[in-house]
Enzyme design. Structure first.
Site, short mmCIF file in Angstrom:
data_model
loop_
_atom_site.label_atom_id
_atom_site.label_comp_id
_atom_site.label_asym_id
_atom_site.label_seq_id
_atom_site.Cartn_x
_atom_site.Cartn_y
_atom_site.Cartn_z
CB CYS A 1 -1.46 -0.69 0.76
SG CYS A 1 -2.26 -1.33 0.96
CG HIS B 1 -3.18 3.53 1.44
ND1 HIS B 1 -3.54 3.09 0.24
CD2 HIS B 1 -3.22 2.54 2.66
CE1 HIS B 1 -4.04 1.66 0.72
NE2 HIS B 1 -3.77 1.32 1.36
CG ASN C 1 -6.45 -0.84 0.49
OD1 ASN C 1 -5.46 -0.33 -0.67
ND2 ASN C 1 -5.87 -1.27 1.63
O1 UT7 Z 1 -3.74 -1.38 3.25
C1 UT7 Z 1 -2.91 -1.86 4.22
C2 UT7 Z 1 -3.65 -1.58 5.35
N1 UT7 Z 1 -4.11 -2.46 5.75
C3 UT7 Z 1 -5.50 -1.58 6.83
O2 UT7 Z 1 -5.28 -0.65 7.12
C4 UT7 Z 1 -6.71 -2.63 6.96
C5 UT7 Z 1 -6.37 -1.87 8.79
N2 UT7 Z 1 -7.35 -3.31 9.20
C6 UT7 Z 1 -9.39 -2.67 9.43
O3 UT7 Z 1 -9.68 -1.60 8.50
C7 UT7 Z 1 -9.81 -3.20 10.66
O4 UT7 Z 1 -9.33 -3.87 11.26
C8 UT7 Z 1 -11.17 -4.44 9.70
C9 UT7 Z 1 -11.86 -2.91 8.75
C10 UT7 Z 1 -10.24 -5.24 8.66
C11 UT7 Z 1 -11.52 -4.54 11.05
O5 UT7 Z 1 -12.64 -4.11 11.00
P1 UT7 Z 1 -12.17 -4.53 12.79
O6 UT7 Z 1 -13.19 -2.93 13.58
O7 UT7 Z 1 -11.13 -4.34 13.74
O8 UT7 Z 1 -13.44 -5.01 13.17
P2 UT7 Z 1 -12.03 -7.37 13.83
O9 UT7 Z 1 -11.46 -7.52 12.97
O10 UT7 Z 1 -12.12 -7.50 15.37
O11 UT7 Z 1 -13.58 -7.80 14.19
C12 UT7 Z 1 -15.15 -7.79 14.53
C13 UT7 Z 1 -16.36 -8.78 14.42
C14 UT7 Z 1 -15.25 -9.70 14.57
O12 UT7 Z 1 -16.47 -10.80 15.40
P3 UT7 Z 1 -16.13 -11.65 16.73
O13 UT7 Z 1 -15.14 -11.92 16.91
O14 UT7 Z 1 -16.47 -9.92 17.43
O15 UT7 Z 1 -17.50 -11.93 17.36
C15 UT7 Z 1 -15.17 -10.32 13.24
O16 UT7 Z 1 -15.25 -11.65 13.10
O17 UT7 Z 1 -16.48 -8.44 12.83
C16 UT7 Z 1 -16.47 -9.64 12.76
N3 UT7 Z 1 -16.64 -9.30 11.44
C17 UT7 Z 1 -17.73 -9.07 10.13
N4 UT7 Z 1 -18.78 -8.91 10.42
C18 UT7 Z 1 -19.51 -8.73 9.33
C19 UT7 Z 1 -15.30 -9.13 10.18
N5 UT7 Z 1 -15.67 -9.12 9.33
C20 UT7 Z 1 -16.78 -9.08 9.02
C21 UT7 Z 1 -18.09 -9.03 7.80
N6 UT7 Z 1 -19.19 -8.04 8.24
N7 UT7 Z 1 -16.90 -8.18 6.65
#
Ligand code: UT7
Length: 329
Positions: free
Chosen positions: A113, A255, A285
């Site tokens: 990225c 980004h 992204n």
């Molecule tokens: O460009 C390269 C760099 N990449 C980034 O900058 C990405 C950085 N990370 C992020 O943007 C975020 O961490 C995400 C958008 C990927 C995820 O958001 P989050 O607030 O960190 O969510 P999480 O991974 O902590 O997941 C929270 C919950 C989980 O369920 P439990 O364990 O709390 O029951 C996930 O299983 O949300 C669940 N979950 C979803 N639910 C519905 C994960 N993906 C989804 C989804 N729809 N698509």
């Protein structure tokens, strides 16, 4: 001598994949995706015959048209990508061939990225040293080619697209790319964001396919934490080094990974949200494509004026991150 951007261009495939479409494919909701990421839709390059070099070719042609120069005048082409058409030849060489830039040498740069920021900084050195007068820098990724559309944690985040610029010696002192700070942390970063197979460690095999090792794997929470801290830190460092106050900045061009990361970076810099460029809701992204797409949109909208101060900041796999300060010529 400093390097200035003299043309911008972007390419986004026509086909839209909306959150509603994803709801039909995955256990997810539009509401979850919008709240957690700010993304509403992304573009997908659906034609299986077309890959990253196709998008680069479209971008390169537009750049030549806008700058009103012939391909033979380009001396170097750098393509930042982590989804090259193939491991070799490089996508930069394929792009050189597509536009017939017969006098250019060409290479790919992979900083995920942060690819465009790393490539722009690299290209600037060739201008500053007087080695080259016209360099093309493109950032583009066909992320759909490495996405597992059964994995809701990654499939919702990315899209296909790219953008590029032509870099030339600045006409006036004090304009162009004025400062940059780039970083890597391979020790912490390597396990949290990667595509495990397809390289020399795990060449393609039945096993790598069965284990889904040719897709992007990400520990979102870990990457999120590092991205928020690193992007804000590097933005602040660039501001301090150049005695810039929030009011001096015309646009922050971050980004586009997640609206929450973008907003946190702007907040730390004290930059008003109206000066923060965000199109993550429309394109998701696009990895190395995000920053040059933002630049091209600003340019199309006539928002880049003589003397506008821009800060570009990125964070990605590696980890890689960095910031660039440029004064628009
Ligand atoms: O460009 C390269 C760099 N990449 C980034 O900058 C990405 C950085 N990370 C992020 O943007 C975020 O961490 C995400 C958008 C990927 C995820 O958001 P989050 O607030 O960190 O969510 P999480 O991974 O902590 O997941 C929270 C919950 C989980 O369920 P439990 O364990 O709390 O029951 C996930 O299983 O949300 C669940 N979950 C979803 N639910 C519905 C994960 N993906 C989804 C989804 N729809 N698509």
């Amino acid at each position: 001598m400093k390097a200035a951007i003299t043309a911008t261009a972007k390419y986004l495939p026509d086909s839209i994949l909306s959150n509603r479409d994803l709801e039909k494919m995955l256990d997810t909701t539009d509401e979850w995706i919008v709240t957690r990421t700010g993304i509403s839709e992304r573009r997908i390059l659906r034609d299986p015959e077309k890959a990253t070099s196709y998008m680069c070719g479209e971008i390169a042609r537009q750049l030549l048209e806008k700058r009103k120069i012939d391909a033979s005048e380009i001396e170097l082409i750098i393509v930042a990508t982590m989804t090259p058409d193939m491991l070799f030849p490089s996508t930069a060489c394929l792009t050189q061939g597509i536009i017939g830039a017969v006098n250019a040498w060409a290479f790919d740069l992979n900083a995920a990225c942060s690819g465009f920021v790393f490539a722009l900084n690299t290209a600037a050195r060739f201008i500053e040293s007087g080695v080259h007068k016209k360099v093309m820098v493109i950032g583009a990724d066909k992320m759909s080619s490495i996405l597992d559309f059964t994995d809701r944690s990654t499939a919702i985040l990315f899209g296909d697209g790219g953008g590029g610029v032509i870099l030339e010696p600045a006409d006036e002192d004090g304009f162009g790319l004025l400062d940059s700070r780039l970083y890597s942390d391979g020790k912490t970063g390597q396990e949290h964001l990667l595509m495990p197979a397809g390289g020399s460690l795990h060449p393609a095999s039945h096993e790598t396919i069965d284990k889904k090792m040719h897709y992007i794997h990400q520990d979102g929470r870990q990457v999120f934490k590092s991205a928020v801290i690193s992007m804000a830190d590097v933005a602040e460092e660039i501001m301090k080094r150049n005695n810039l106050q929030a009011d001096d900045i015309a646009y922050l061009v971050p980004h586009q990974a997640n609206q929450r990361i973008i907003s946190a970076t702007a907040e730390r810099m004290g930059v008003d949200q109206s000066k923060v460029i965000s199109n993550v809701s429309r394109f998701g992204n696009t990895t190395a494509g995000t920053i040059p797409i933002c630049l091209a949109e600003l340019d199309e909208q006539g928002k880049l004026h003589h003397g506008s101060n821009l800060i570009l900041v990125s964070f990605g796999a590696g980890y890689t991150w960095g910031g660039i300060y440029l004064k628009w010529q």
